[in-house]
Design a protein around this motif. Sequence first.
Motif, mmCIF file in Angstrom:
data_model
loop_
_atom_site.group_PDB
_atom_site.id
_atom_site.type_symbol
_atom_site.label_atom_id
_atom_site.label_comp_id
_atom_site.label_asym_id
_atom_site.label_seq_id
_atom_site.Cartn_x
_atom_site.Cartn_y
_atom_site.Cartn_z
ATOM 1 N N MET A 1 0.868 -1.175 0.000
ATOM 2 C CA MET A 1 0.000 0.000 0.000
ATOM 3 C C MET A 1 0.909 1.231 0.000
ATOM 4 S SD MET A 1 -2.551 1.103 3.192
ATOM 5 C CE MET A 1 -2.623 -0.556 3.723
ATOM 6 N N ASP A 2 0.664 2.138 -0.964
ATOM 7 C CA ASP A 2 1.507 3.334 -1.004
ATOM 8 C C ASP A 2 1.082 4.334 0.073
ATOM 9 O OD1 ASP A 2 -0.581 4.965 -1.963
ATOM 10 O OD2 ASP A 2 0.090 4.896 -4.031
ATOM 11 N N VAL B 1 -2.447 6.071 -0.212
ATOM 12 C CA VAL B 1 -3.538 5.155 0.114
ATOM 13 C C VAL B 1 -3.586 4.929 1.622
ATOM 14 C CG1 VAL B 1 -4.357 2.770 -0.138
ATOM 15 C CG2 VAL B 1 -3.576 4.039 -2.144
ATOM 16 N N ALA B 2 -2.439 4.719 2.240
ATOM 17 C CA ALA B 2 -2.380 4.512 3.693
ATOM 18 C C ALA B 2 -2.881 5.749 4.423
ATOM 19 C CB ALA B 2 -0.948 4.179 4.120
ATOM 20 N N ARG C 1 -6.704 5.925 4.072
ATOM 21 C CA ARG C 1 -7.344 4.904 4.904
ATOM 22 C C ARG C 1 -7.286 5.287 6.377
ATOM 23 N NH1 ARG C 1 -5.519 -0.926 2.790
ATOM 24 N NH2 ARG C 1 -6.627 -1.521 4.686
ATOM 25 N N VAL D 1 -3.839 0.017 8.628
ATOM 26 C CA VAL D 1 -2.505 0.599 8.442
ATOM 27 C C VAL D 1 -1.699 0.262 9.691
ATOM 28 C CG1 VAL D 1 -1.219 2.759 8.177
ATOM 29 C CG2 VAL D 1 -3.404 2.459 7.003
#
Length: 183
Positions: free
Chosen positions: A1-2, A5-6, A9, A37
């Motif tokens: 997960m880049d 995105v993290a 989230r 995360v």
Amino acid sequence: MDSEVARERALDAAEELFYGRGVRSVGMDDVRTASGVSLKRLYRLFPAKEHLVAAYLERRDLRWRGRLARYVQEHAEPERRILAVFDWLERWFGEPGFRGCAWINAYGELGAVSPLVAELVRAHKRAFGEFLDDLVAEAGLPAALGGQLLLLAEGAMVTAGVTRSAEPAARAREAARALLRAR
């Protein structure tokens, strides 16, 4: 997960948790669990919980003010736009999960101990006040009306948050209508 995105989230989880349960009752572990995360990554993105709270408030501010502005701009007549603010508040107050104003809530929990949060809350309220001032100016009404409308809207937010009712927006709209007629 880049990282982006993290970050999203984590912010999605934080927003749901902070708004739903309150900032102080939610720990970083709760955000980790809800977001998926890792705690290490969470702290890389937000070195302290206060940074996560600030990012949550900033993102919510952009969304909240954007939704309000889009709704108000659907109305052509300047005075109708002013009343549309209260229509929008009534819709917001009636949403499932409404728990009052996120900024008032955050200020109540952290305003005395977090200058960063206090300033973000003030900035949000200032921007909302300026939005109302602009609507008043577009309608060619006395500038003092903007501050009066702000107090009506803010009072409705607090009352709706406490009572869990959309009715305060309707009452505030009628008071705003009376102010408009008095001008």
